[in-house]
Write a protein that holds these residues in place. Sequence first.
Motif, PDB file in Angstrom:
ATOM      1  N   UNK A  54      24.652  42.523  50.732  1.00  0.00           N
ATOM      2  CA  UNK A  54      25.641  41.513  51.100  1.00  0.00           C
ATOM      3  C   UNK A  54      26.783  41.457  50.106  1.00  0.00           C
ATOM      4  N   UNK A  55      26.460  41.499  48.813  1.00  0.00           N
ATOM      5  CA  UNK A  55      27.509  41.542  47.794  1.00  0.00           C
ATOM      6  C   UNK A  55      28.415  42.757  48.004  1.00  0.00           C
ATOM      7  N   UNK A  56      27.808  43.907  48.269  1.00  0.00           N
ATOM      8  CA  UNK A  56      28.560  45.150  48.434  1.00  0.00           C
ATOM      9  C   UNK A  56      29.448  45.103  49.665  1.00  0.00           C
ATOM     10  N   UNK A  57      28.909  44.607  50.776  1.00  0.00           N
ATOM     11  CA  UNK A  57      29.680  44.500  52.016  1.00  0.00           C
ATOM     12  C   UNK A  57      30.909  43.622  51.806  1.00  0.00           C
ATOM     13  N   UNK A  58      30.718  42.476  51.147  1.00  0.00           N
ATOM     14  CA  UNK A  58      31.846  41.559  50.963  1.00  0.00           C
ATOM     15  C   UNK A  58      32.940  42.169  50.101  1.00  0.00           C
ATOM     16  N   UNK A  59      32.565  42.945  49.110  1.00  0.00           N
ATOM     17  CA  UNK A  59      33.587  43.587  48.278  1.00  0.00           C
ATOM     18  C   UNK A  59      34.464  44.519  49.122  1.00  0.00           C
ATOM     19  N   UNK A  60      33.877  45.144  50.138  1.00  0.00           N
ATOM     20  CA  UNK A  60      34.649  46.018  51.024  1.00  0.00           C
ATOM     21  C   UNK A  60      35.442  45.225  52.051  1.00  0.00           C
ATOM     22  N   UNK A  61      34.774  44.304  52.748  1.00  0.00           N
ATOM     23  CA  UNK A  61      35.394  43.591  53.869  1.00  0.00           C
ATOM     24  C   UNK A  61      36.509  42.662  53.409  1.00  0.00           C
ATOM     25  N   UNK A  62      36.340  42.029  52.250  1.00  0.00           N
ATOM     26  CA  UNK A  62      37.323  41.044  51.793  1.00  0.00           C
ATOM     27  C   UNK A  62      38.417  41.640  50.900  1.00  0.00           C
ATOM     28  N   UNK A  63      38.267  42.913  50.539  1.00  0.00           N
ATOM     29  CA  UNK A  63      39.271  43.537  49.666  1.00  0.00           C
ATOM     30  C   UNK A  63      40.646  43.525  50.333  1.00  0.00           C
ATOM     31  N   UNK A  64      41.645  43.138  49.570  1.00  0.00           N
ATOM     32  CA  UNK A  64      43.050  43.171  50.006  1.00  0.00           C
ATOM     33  C   UNK A  64      43.316  42.305  51.240  1.00  0.00           C
ATOM     34  N   UNK A  65      42.508  41.260  51.436  1.00  0.00           N
ATOM     35  CA  UNK A  65      42.726  40.353  52.574  1.00  0.00           C
ATOM     36  C   UNK A  65      43.318  39.020  52.139  1.00  0.00           C
ATOM     37  N   UNK A  66      43.340  38.758  50.839  1.00  0.00           N
ATOM     38  CA  UNK A  66      43.780  37.452  50.351  1.00  0.00           C
ATOM     39  C   UNK A  66      42.643  36.458  50.204  1.00  0.00           C
ATOM     40  N   UNK A  67      41.455  36.811  50.711  1.00  0.00           N
ATOM     41  CA  UNK A  67      40.278  35.958  50.534  1.00  0.00           C
ATOM     42  C   UNK A  67      39.694  36.238  49.151  1.00  0.00           C
ATOM     43  N   UNK A  68      39.471  35.187  48.376  1.00  0.00           N
ATOM     44  CA  UNK A  68      38.995  35.311  47.000  1.00  0.00           C
ATOM     45  C   UNK A  68      37.471  35.229  46.983  1.00  0.00           C
ATOM     46  N   UNK A  69      36.817  36.297  46.541  1.00  0.00           N
ATOM     47  CA  UNK A  69      35.356  36.378  46.551  1.00  0.00           C
ATOM     48  C   UNK A  69      34.773  35.945  45.206  1.00  0.00           C
ATOM     49  N   UNK A  70      33.780  35.061  45.272  1.00  0.00           N
ATOM     50  CA  UNK A  70      32.998  34.673  44.098  1.00  0.00           C
ATOM     51  C   UNK A  70      31.529  34.842  44.468  1.00  0.00           C
ATOM     52  N   UNK A  71      30.785  35.574  43.662  1.00  0.00           N
ATOM     53  CA  UNK A  71      29.374  35.847  43.924  1.00  0.00           C
ATOM     54  C   UNK A  71      28.516  35.023  42.974  1.00  0.00           C
ATOM     55  N   UNK A  72      27.550  34.329  43.542  1.00  0.00           N
ATOM     56  CA  UNK A  72      26.665  33.453  42.777  1.00  0.00           C
ATOM     57  C   UNK A  72      25.239  33.984  42.852  1.00  0.00           C
ATOM     58  N   UNK A  73      24.580  34.045  41.714  1.00  0.00           N
ATOM     59  CA  UNK A  73      23.201  34.530  41.662  1.00  0.00           C
ATOM     60  C   UNK A  73      22.290  33.440  41.088  1.00  0.00           C
ATOM     61  N   UNK A  74      21.882  32.480  41.934  1.00  0.00           N
ATOM     62  CA  UNK A  74      20.979  31.427  41.454  1.00  0.00           C
ATOM     63  C   UNK A  74      19.568  31.959  41.257  1.00  0.00           C
ATOM     64  N   UNK A  75      18.860  31.344  40.312  1.00  0.00           N
ATOM     65  CA  UNK A  75      17.457  31.677  40.101  1.00  0.00           C
ATOM     66  C   UNK A  75      16.601  30.635  40.834  1.00  0.00           C
ATOM     67  N   UNK A  76      15.375  30.443  40.452  1.00  0.00           N
ATOM     68  CA  UNK A  76      14.452  29.602  41.221  1.00  0.00           C
ATOM     69  C   UNK A  76      14.902  28.146  41.230  1.00  0.00           C
TER      70      UNK A  76
END
Length: 323
Positions: free
Chosen positions: A152-174
Amino acid sequence: MKRILVTGAAGFVGQHALAALSAASGPADRILGIGRGSPDVLPERVAYETVDLLDEPALNACLAAFRPTDVLHLAAMASVQQSADAPGETWRVNLVGLLNLAEAVVRSAPGAGFLFVSSGEVYGRAFLSGRPLTEEAAPDPQGPYARSKWFGETILRDVLARTGVRLVILRPFNQVGAGQDERFVLPSFAGQIARIEAGLVPPVLEVGNLAAERDFLPVGDVVRAYAELIARGVDIADGSVFNVASGRPRSIASVVSDLRRHARVAFEVRVAADRMRASEIPVAAGDATRLRTATGWTPRGDWDAAIADVLEHARARLGRPGP
């Protein structure tokens, strides 16, 4: 004015996120939760719509009407064990639904911030280093849940690249708190203890690997981190990755001991073969220095209170709450 869309808003974390965002929002802000179920309670100034991310027409219509400035994407098959039992459904929900949402955001909200809630599980075998991991550690996910989050992280880096949508990835633990279901370790133990207290089962708590150590956080700390990142908006760089973690692993044995202090009756602890994972990571913990530097966030939840809340919630579900 912010227009915040929260997916998976009827789930355990989603309902806590709606409450945190409502508390942090201004009078002109709007918050919309979407999901397949119905939340127990809607906080003030929060709306809710039943929308399935796999239903593209309904999802596109929702995004076109709401035009969010920020998207907090929580919807997912969130249980590691459930995902292992249903890998096809895990990939369908965690990736197809994600792709549908990302494309809808690009069409209807090209300037939005997209906060993707991945998981600390993506680090997988990298935890074998034995130390709390930073975001620089190379993910090595194990199992359908962790792999679907990493993809999912990888897909978003491709799909949202150069679209103006700002991606932030969060990795919560338990994450722990009242309302979490028994597919997760702490509510599983609490549910068993509540049934023991009620005399419904023998006084035996079935457990898995008690030596395993995990990084636990009260869910209130986790959703507060999400709210603080949303509040900072464009100050958070596109493509940023943040661990949401305490950095202090707790053994499962210590969790049992903490629950025992709140139990009303004595019980025996028994290791059950069906609760043991085939490939157990001994210690899994995260380093949240990057999040602390960016927002000032630090964990401040009361662990003992969280334990008590989870156990009291289990009792209430049986109709036997405490005084």
